[in-house]
Design a protein around this motif. Sequence first.
Motif, PDB file in Angstrom:
ATOM      1  N   UNK A  50       0.801  -1.215   0.000  1.00 22.81           N
ATOM      2  CA  UNK A  50       0.000   0.000   0.000  1.00 22.81           C
ATOM      3  C   UNK A  50       0.839   1.273   0.000  1.00 22.81           C
ATOM      4  N   UNK A  51       2.134   1.102  -0.287  1.00 23.63           N
ATOM      5  CA  UNK A  51       3.053   2.237  -0.327  1.00 23.63           C
ATOM      6  C   UNK A  51       3.672   2.344  -1.713  1.00 23.63           C
ATOM      7  N   UNK A  52       3.826   3.568  -2.198  1.00 19.79           N
ATOM      8  CA  UNK A  52       4.599   3.819  -3.399  1.00 19.79           C
ATOM      9  C   UNK A  52       5.923   4.435  -2.994  1.00 19.79           C
ATOM     10  N   UNK A  53       7.034   3.769  -3.318  1.00 14.05           N
ATOM     11  CA  UNK A  53       8.360   4.219  -2.876  1.00 14.05           C
ATOM     12  C   UNK A  53       9.188   4.594  -4.095  1.00 14.05           C
ATOM     13  N   UNK A  54       9.598   5.860  -4.151  1.00 12.09           N
ATOM     14  CA  UNK A  54      10.409   6.378  -5.246  1.00 12.09           C
ATOM     15  C   UNK A  54      11.810   6.641  -4.715  1.00 12.09           C
ATOM     16  N   UNK A  55      12.787   5.903  -5.222  1.00 13.94           N
ATOM     17  CA  UNK A  55      14.152   5.992  -4.726  1.00 13.94           C
ATOM     18  C   UNK A  55      14.887   7.183  -5.342  1.00 13.94           C
ATOM     19  N   UNK A  56      16.084   7.460  -4.804  1.00 13.55           N
ATOM     20  CA  UNK A  56      16.875   8.578  -5.302  1.00 13.55           C
ATOM     21  C   UNK A  56      17.273   8.374  -6.763  1.00 13.55           C
ATOM     22  N   UNK A  57      17.609   7.154  -7.115  1.00 15.02           N
ATOM     23  CA  UNK A  57      18.046   6.858  -8.477  1.00 15.02           C
ATOM     24  C   UNK A  57      16.927   6.204  -9.269  1.00 15.02           C
ATOM     25  N   UNK A  58      16.885   6.493 -10.560  1.00 16.04           N
ATOM     26  CA  UNK A  58      15.898   5.901 -11.459  1.00 16.04           C
ATOM     27  C   UNK A  58      16.065   4.388 -11.441  1.00 16.04           C
ATOM     28  N   UNK A  59      15.003   3.665 -11.089  1.00 15.44           N
ATOM     29  CA  UNK A  59      15.123   2.232 -10.873  1.00 15.44           C
ATOM     30  C   UNK A  59      14.387   1.362 -11.867  1.00 15.44           C
ATOM     31  N   UNK A  60      13.914   1.945 -12.973  1.00 17.12           N
ATOM     32  CA  UNK A  60      13.204   1.146 -13.969  1.00 17.12           C
ATOM     33  C   UNK A  60      14.163   0.714 -15.071  1.00 17.12           C
ATOM     34  N   UNK A  61      13.647  -0.018 -16.048  1.00 14.80           N
ATOM     35  CA  UNK A  61      14.492  -0.642 -17.066  1.00 14.80           C
ATOM     36  C   UNK A  61      14.694   0.280 -18.266  1.00 14.80           C
ATOM     37  N   UNK A  62      15.954   0.650 -18.521  1.00 10.00           N
ATOM     38  CA  UNK A  62      16.269   1.563 -19.622  1.00 10.00           C
ATOM     39  C   UNK A  62      15.908   0.994 -20.978  1.00 10.00           C
ATOM     40  N   UNK A  63      15.976  -0.329 -21.121  1.00 12.92           N
ATOM     41  CA  UNK A  63      15.747  -0.940 -22.431  1.00 12.92           C
ATOM     42  C   UNK A  63      14.304  -1.373 -22.647  1.00 12.92           C
ATOM     43  N   UNK A  64      13.408  -0.971 -21.753  1.00  9.81           N
ATOM     44  CA  UNK A  64      11.976  -1.158 -21.957  1.00  9.81           C
ATOM     45  C   UNK A  64      11.323   0.202 -22.206  1.00  9.81           C
ATOM     46  N   UNK A  65      10.232   0.187 -22.933  1.00 14.71           N
ATOM     47  CA  UNK A  65       9.510   1.435 -23.178  1.00 14.71           C
ATOM     48  C   UNK A  65       8.765   1.860 -21.910  1.00 14.71           C
ATOM     49  N   UNK A  66       8.213   3.062 -21.966  1.00 18.31           N
ATOM     50  CA  UNK A  66       7.419   3.551 -20.842  1.00 18.31           C
ATOM     51  C   UNK A  66       6.277   2.582 -20.535  1.00 18.31           C
ATOM     52  N   UNK A  67       5.529   2.214 -21.558  1.00 14.72           N
ATOM     53  CA  UNK A  67       4.385   1.321 -21.350  1.00 14.72           C
ATOM     54  C   UNK A  67       4.834  -0.047 -20.865  1.00 14.72           C
ATOM     55  N   UNK A  68       5.934  -0.567 -21.395  1.00 12.48           N
ATOM     56  CA  UNK A  68       6.425  -1.881 -20.981  1.00 12.48           C
ATOM     57  C   UNK A  68       6.879  -1.871 -19.527  1.00 12.48           C
ATOM     58  N   UNK A  69       7.525  -0.784 -19.109  1.00 13.66           N
ATOM     59  CA  UNK A  69       7.911  -0.678 -17.698  1.00 13.66           C
ATOM     60  C   UNK A  69       6.692  -0.699 -16.787  1.00 13.66           C
ATOM     61  N   UNK A  70       5.668   0.068 -17.144  1.00 13.41           N
ATOM     62  CA  UNK A  70       4.469   0.102 -16.310  1.00 13.41           C
ATOM     63  C   UNK A  70       3.755  -1.244 -16.326  1.00 13.41           C
ATOM     64  N   UNK A  71       3.734  -1.910 -17.469  1.00 12.08           N
ATOM     65  CA  UNK A  71       3.108  -3.228 -17.536  1.00 12.08           C
ATOM     66  C   UNK A  71       3.846  -4.216 -16.633  1.00 12.08           C
ATOM     67  N   UNK A  72       5.182  -4.122 -16.610  1.00  9.85           N
ATOM     68  CA  UNK A  72       5.969  -4.991 -15.738  1.00  9.85           C
ATOM     69  C   UNK A  72       5.626  -4.748 -14.268  1.00  9.85           C
ATOM     70  N   UNK A  73       5.524  -3.465 -13.879  1.00  9.43           N
ATOM     71  CA  UNK A  73       5.168  -3.134 -12.498  1.00  9.43           C
ATOM     72  C   UNK A  73       3.779  -3.676 -12.174  1.00  9.43           C
ATOM     73  N   UNK A  74       2.860  -3.561 -13.136  1.00  6.77           N
ATOM     74  CA  UNK A  74       1.513  -4.084 -12.931  1.00  6.77           C
ATOM     75  C   UNK A  74       1.505  -5.584 -12.701  1.00  6.77           C
ATOM     76  N   UNK A  75       2.354  -6.305 -13.406  1.00 13.57           N
ATOM     77  CA  UNK A  75       2.467  -7.753 -13.197  1.00 13.57           C
ATOM     78  C   UNK A  75       3.036  -8.057 -11.813  1.00 13.57           C
ATOM     79  N   UNK A  76       4.014  -7.262 -11.386  1.00 12.82           N
ATOM     80  CA  UNK A  76       4.624  -7.488 -10.071  1.00 12.82           C
ATOM     81  C   UNK A  76       3.586  -7.358  -8.950  1.00 12.82           C
TER      82      UNK A  76
END
Length: 311
Positions: A81-107
């Motif tokens: 129930x928490x959204x945690x945004x770290x100091x450094x960008x923690x998503x995947x550089x080689x995935x698109x914006x939509x693909x990154x969000x889809x991955x988070x949705x699966x998690x």
Amino acid sequence: MSADDIVIDVRGLSKRFGGKLAVDNLDLQVARGRIHGFLGPNGSGKTTTIRMLCGLLTPDAGSGSCLGFDIGRQAPSIKRQVGYMTQRFGLYDDLSIAENLDFIGRMYAIAGRRARVEATLVELGLASRRAQLAGSLSGGWKQRLALAACLLHRPRLLLLDEPTAGVDPKARRQFWDQLHALAGQGMTVLVSTHYMDEAQRCHGLAYIANGKLLAQGSPAQLVAQAALSTCEISGAPQADLLRIGAALRQCPGIRTVATFGAALHVSAASAARLDAALAPYRQQGVPIATVATTLEDVFIALMDGDGGERP
């Protein structure tokens, strides 16, 4: 204020790494729908505190709750129930914006994941860039994507660790406008920052140094609690300002001396001590004016009083 209105409520929170006490007996309360700023020098314990609040670290001592869950025993419930945004960008550089969000949705095993991703793309203004690789985004757009990832699972609390570091002023302002819109909808935000303009936009502030909470309250309350008297010295050659500043730093009762462009801000523990320190310069005709104490004056005084930044 009822217990239901308190989102973060911790007492005596402590964490040690080997012989180093990172967080020392910290108390913190944050109310629902508020933006609470978390300030302090590098190495002061802000990130460690945030990680304990969201269940990533277990406290060595202390107790309390986050979103109504015990921080020591119910960490998995807090994480969902928490959204945690770290100091450094923690998503995947080689995935698109939509693909990154889809991955988070699966998690998070979000029901109706694709529809949620589409809605989030629109809400955060990312729809037109949905196919762009994350690694090709500017700092401001990466920040927006990271916030979208934090919001995808509809958290009740956002924990943001210096989210605007390295982002241009326009993007920072847009980001804070989004935070206030979220707070208006009932979201609670704890955000660490070094920017004084961002601190001014918080409903409440907590200042931590060497693991200890030194001050807490609204921006106006912190300025009032500091009870500093402040003057501005201007109109003198830069070499003279540097000489005056060096001398004032040695005067009893002077808390801060800071250069602001072609002027010096000088703050003291009392008006009497400030007048005594400045009297020789007034006699020399140096232009001196009384000014309002700023939040930056207060935090510089707090940093100097605690020894400043840790190595």
